[in-house]
Design a protein around this motif. Structure first.
Motif, mmCIF file in Angstrom:
data_model
loop_
_atom_site.group_PDB
_atom_site.id
_atom_site.type_symbol
_atom_site.label_atom_id
_atom_site.label_comp_id
_atom_site.label_asym_id
_atom_site.label_seq_id
_atom_site.Cartn_x
_atom_site.Cartn_y
_atom_site.Cartn_z
ATOM 1 N N ARG A 25 0.878 -1.176 0.000
ATOM 2 C CA ARG A 25 0.000 0.000 0.000
ATOM 3 C C ARG A 25 0.910 1.220 0.000
ATOM 4 N N ILE A 26 0.628 2.172 -0.899
ATOM 5 C CA ILE A 26 1.511 3.319 -1.110
ATOM 6 C C ILE A 26 0.742 4.607 -0.818
ATOM 7 N N TYR A 27 1.401 5.495 -0.079
ATOM 8 C CA TYR A 27 0.823 6.794 0.257
ATOM 9 C C TYR A 27 1.745 7.901 -0.256
ATOM 10 N N LEU A 28 1.148 9.009 -0.693
ATOM 11 C CA LEU A 28 1.875 10.239 -0.989
ATOM 12 C C LEU A 28 1.166 11.381 -0.274
ATOM 13 N N THR A 29 1.896 12.462 -0.007
ATOM 14 C CA THR A 29 1.249 13.600 0.652
ATOM 15 C C THR A 29 0.321 14.316 -0.320
ATOM 16 N N SER A 30 -0.811 14.725 0.192
ATOM 17 C CA SER A 30 -1.743 15.527 -0.603
ATOM 18 C C SER A 30 -1.315 16.982 -0.565
ATOM 19 N N THR A 71 6.346 7.302 -11.179
ATOM 20 C CA THR A 71 7.157 8.368 -11.772
ATOM 21 C C THR A 71 6.520 9.745 -11.588
ATOM 22 N N GLN A 72 7.301 10.781 -11.962
ATOM 23 C CA GLN A 72 6.860 12.174 -12.000
ATOM 24 C C GLN A 72 6.400 12.691 -10.636
ATOM 25 N N ILE A 73 7.087 12.259 -9.589
ATOM 26 C CA ILE A 73 6.782 12.759 -8.254
ATOM 27 C C ILE A 73 7.657 13.977 -7.983
ATOM 28 N N LEU A 74 7.062 15.050 -7.490
ATOM 29 C CA LEU A 74 7.818 16.268 -7.239
ATOM 30 C C LEU A 74 8.707 16.121 -6.017
ATOM 31 N N SER A 75 9.870 16.758 -6.078
ATOM 32 C CA SER A 75 10.730 16.789 -4.899
ATOM 33 C C SER A 75 9.986 17.479 -3.769
ATOM 34 N N GLY A 76 10.248 17.010 -2.550
ATOM 35 C CA GLY A 76 9.533 17.530 -1.385
ATOM 36 C C GLY A 76 8.296 16.729 -1.029
ATOM 37 N N THR A 77 7.897 15.796 -1.909
ATOM 38 C CA THR A 77 6.726 14.959 -1.633
ATOM 39 C C THR A 77 7.103 13.858 -0.641
ATOM 40 N N CYS A 97 16.746 9.456 -0.645
ATOM 41 C CA CYS A 97 15.771 10.430 -0.170
ATOM 42 C C CYS A 97 16.167 10.870 1.232
ATOM 43 N N LYS A 98 15.383 11.732 1.838
ATOM 44 C CA LYS A 98 15.681 12.224 3.174
ATOM 45 C C LYS A 98 14.526 11.913 4.117
ATOM 46 N N ASP A 99 14.750 12.221 5.402
ATOM 47 C CA ASP A 99 13.725 12.027 6.446
ATOM 48 C C ASP A 99 13.250 10.573 6.507
ATOM 49 N N VAL A 100 14.179 9.643 6.369
ATOM 50 C CA VAL A 100 13.821 8.224 6.298
ATOM 51 C C VAL A 100 13.502 7.685 7.689
ATOM 52 N N ASN A 123 8.935 -1.857 11.455
ATOM 53 C CA ASN A 123 8.210 -3.067 11.097
ATOM 54 C C ASN A 123 8.105 -3.179 9.583
ATOM 55 N N ASN A 124 6.898 -3.118 9.036
ATOM 56 C CA ASN A 124 6.714 -3.297 7.603
ATOM 57 C C ASN A 124 6.435 -1.980 6.876
ATOM 58 N N ILE A 125 6.860 -0.849 7.459
ATOM 59 C CA ILE A 125 6.548 0.472 6.905
ATOM 60 C C ILE A 125 7.832 1.265 6.735
ATOM 61 N N ALA A 126 7.901 2.018 5.635
ATOM 62 C CA ALA A 126 9.008 2.942 5.402
ATOM 63 C C ALA A 126 8.435 4.278 4.955
ATOM 64 N N THR A 127 8.984 5.376 5.485
ATOM 65 C CA THR A 127 8.581 6.709 5.060
ATOM 66 C C THR A 127 9.824 7.506 4.695
ATOM 67 N N GLY A 128 9.617 8.531 3.885
ATOM 68 C CA GLY A 128 10.721 9.387 3.475
ATOM 69 C C GLY A 128 10.192 10.554 2.667
ATOM 70 N N THR A 129 11.110 11.419 2.235
ATOM 71 C CA THR A 129 10.762 12.596 1.445
ATOM 72 C C THR A 129 11.617 12.613 0.186
ATOM 73 N N ILE A 130 10.967 12.788 -0.967
ATOM 74 C CA ILE A 130 11.667 12.823 -2.245
ATOM 75 C C ILE A 130 12.575 14.048 -2.298
#
Length: 650
Positions: free
Chosen positions: A238-243, A312-318, A342-345, A349-356
């Motif tokens: 399951r994939i999330y991006l910031t709105s 693809t085509q994800i803006l930096s800062g997302t 990426c940063k802010d990694v 458990n089974n989740i990874a977050t970060g910022t492009i």
């Protein structure tokens, strides 16, 4: 009356452009785009409606043109060259300037002041900085009211970074550069200004920023298994991006799926796939197409090991979040997740977050580990020979006395048949590992050497029982440690299986006719592998007349008397015996049962050889009587054994 003519055709028939000037074919592009009005052009719609006088009448109209009230202008932000605009949580800074009023609806020609009142599309008030700057995210617009139609204004977008946005259009026209400075870590920062125009002629201003290559990044999610492990299973994410509101929301949109194949000689080939509800179809080499779309929850299913998801085509800062879902916890442990590019990694458990990041593609490697425990088996080979010359008993067995292979089985408690069977040999260092899925108690399992007895049928060899492998018989013992260790997150214990080669012996008792033991008898014994030894029966002591030849490999041995005791005759003929023979008849009912068998192997032979004195010796060389007893090990296929004492008469 319904008309099928386009609006451009209607104006052409009337002979006028929308602003009332005469039609001119050379100026059509100033007013129209295709068959409709030019983008961002403003128009006034007047309707003349005449009532009939008597009775009620109604007028219904539908149109899809945006309405801007008189005295208002709109400033809108858009992005081009990306399809992830709704996931771009970036803000763009603006200021709006309008001519300063002199009163009586007249304005200073060259004096402009910042406007600090506006509303968003949902009616909420726009927030301004002290200097009158406000911010818009992609897709947002602000409406400024209170302007006069003939009052001029202009709009600035402030601090546009050229490495993020390489082209800016204002109402589809490339920007005019206002200022440029190098004050932000050497990056080019531009303030983009519109021309000055009266509100009546330009109700809408749309700033469209074209994302640079460095600003359009990729999120890659690769599925892997721990080194040395494989699985035919597939996995889901399951994939999330910031709105634009700054909240992580499920990503709903297209994705690519590919696998990199190693063609050897440093050649790699990337093959893309279509994914139809978990059914993958490979595209032709070099062909690239979208694999499919995530579902409404941002989920992608049916991903095998070694494949990569690409968004693809994800803006930096997302910001992003990747979550492995629907994982079988009985079969797999919590995955190991490695994030790079990426940063802010943060991984948990089974989740990874970060910022492009600008100029970098983010990679998420999700490595699964089978949820299992391990029983390691170490096979040892010993020799029952009493000494190897160093004084050590049961030395290590020489390689040429080991079999080609043997089988080891893993049993659960008192199960009749093993759950797993592995063949071990010298190429595997006589060792193996049993992987037990889930979270079992290792003490519930035991390892036994097994004898194959038909298809998928094995008989276990228990401790201190015997097994025949090739030409030799071995006694099997087990050392099962209750202590467990944890290596790289896997609980394991080690079991030692010791096979001891069984050697035989020949005990010779030299008697006279009165059963008196005789010393001084000399015998030469020859046997397998050029074995040769000469022994003499003792002439005194408690072992007078008795000699034992030990540590004999199974096989045929020839016993020749080379010297008889004083005053006694030599044996006329050599005696042939077989260590490990299966021939003989029982002369004693006493035996120890270890299993159930019909075949007896005699390893410890006892011989009584009786000679007559010389004066009794016949002309042919005299007679003798030799009696052979056997202490035997009995084995059949299936691993069951019996030990008996036997006697043969020669």
């Amino acid at each position: 009356m319904e008309s099928t003519k386009t609006i451009k055709e209607l104006f052409k028939e009337a002979g006028y452009f929308p602003d009332g000037t005469a039609w001119n074919d050379n100026k059509v592009s100033d007013y129209f785009k295709g068959d409709t009005f030019k983008d961002y052009s403003s128009h006034t719609m007047r309707m003349f409606y005449f009532e009939r006088g008597a009775g009620a009448s109604n007028l219904h109209m539908k149109f899809n043109l945006p309405v801007v009230p008189d005295g208002s202008i709109e400033v809108k932000k858009e992005l081009s060259n990306t399809d992830k605009e709704k996931y771009a949580n970036v803000r763009f800074k603006f200021k709006v300037y309008a001519q300063k009023s002199k009163g009586n609806e007249t304005f200073e020609e060259n004096t402009y002041e910042v406007l600090k009142a506006a509303k968003m599309a949902d009616g909420t008030a726009v927030t301004f900085d002290d200097d009158g700057a406000f911010y818009l995210k992609p897709g947002q617009k602000a409406t400024f009211s209170g302007l006069k139609d003939h009052q001029k204004y202009y709009v600035e977008e402030i601090g546009v970074k050229s490495d993020e946005y390489d082209d800016i259009k204002i109402n589809e026209v490339s920007y005019t550069e206002y200022t440029e400075n190098e004050n932000e870590e050497g990056k080019k920062v531009r303030d983009i200004r519109t021309s000055k125009e009266v509100a009546e002629n330009r109700r809408l201003v749309v700033f469209t920023n074209n994302c640079s290559a460095a600003n359009k990044r990729e999120l890659r999610i690769t599925k892997a298994m721990q080194e040395g492990q494989m699985t035919d299973g597939t996995f889901s994410f399951r994939i999330y991006l910031t709105s634009t509101e700054g909240e992580l929301v499920p990503y709903v949109g297209p994705y690519y799926l590919y696998c990199v194949n190693d063609r050897g000689e440093d050649k790699k080939e990337t093959i893309y796939y279509k994914n139809d509800n978990g059914t993958l179809t490979a595209l032709e080499s070099g062909e690239v197409e979208v694999a499919g779309d995530t579902n409404s929850s941002g989920e992608i299913t049916g991903i095998p090991v070694g494949y990569t998801i690409s968004i693809t085509q994800i803006l930096s800062g997302t910001e992003f979040k990747v979550e492995e879902i629907n994982l079988n916890n009985q079969e797999y442990k919590v995955p190991t997740i490695t994030v790079s590019g990426c940063k802010d990694v943060v991984t948990s458990n089974n989740i990874a977050t970060g910022t492009i990041e600008l100029g970098n593609d983010a990679s998420v490697l999700v490595t699964n580990h089978k949820n299992y425990k391990v029983i390691k088996v170490e096979k040892q080979w010993k020799d029952s020979r009493k000494s190897d010359g160093t004084g050590e008993g049961n030395p290590d067995l020489e390689d040429d006395l080991k079999p080609q292979s043997t089988f080891l089985g893993l049993y659960y408690r008192d199960a009749v048949q093993p759950e797993q069977v592995k063949e071990v040999d010298a190429t595997k260092q006589w060792a193996c590992e049993f992987e037990i899925p889930g979270n079992p108690n290792l003490s519930d399992y035991k390892v036994r050497e097994v004898v194959k007895n038909g298809e998928n049928n094995y008989n276990p060899v228990n401790s201190e029982e015997y097994i025949k492998l090739g030409n030799y018989i071995y006694q099997v013992t087990y050392s099962d440690s209750e202590k467990t260790e944890t290596t790289e997150g896997v609980e394991e214990k080690t079991v030692s299986v010791v096979n001891t080669l069984q050697r035989g012996s020949i005990e010779i008792t030299k008697n006279n006719a009165n059963k008196e033991k005789l010393g001084g008898a000399e015998f030469k014994i020859t046997g397998p592998d050029n074995y040769e030894e000469t022994v003499t029966t003792p002439s005194e002591g408690e072992n007078k007349g008795v000699i034992t030849i030990s540590d004999l490999l199974p096989g045929e041995y020839v016993i020749t008397e080379t010297k008889a005791p004083a005053n006694y005759n030599l044996l006329a003929n050599p005696i042939t015996v077989v260590v490990g023979t299966t021939e003989g008849e029982s002369a004693s009912s006493g035996f120890t049962v270890v299993g159930d068998s019909n075949t007896h192997y005699y390893y410890d032979l006892k011989m009584e050889i009786t000679n007559n004195k010389l004066f009794d010796m016949p002309a042919a060389g005299g007679g003798f009587r030799a009696t052979i007893f056997g202490v035997g090990i009995m084995i059949i296929a299936g691993g069951w054994y019996i030990i008996r004492r036997r006697r043969r008469i020669i």
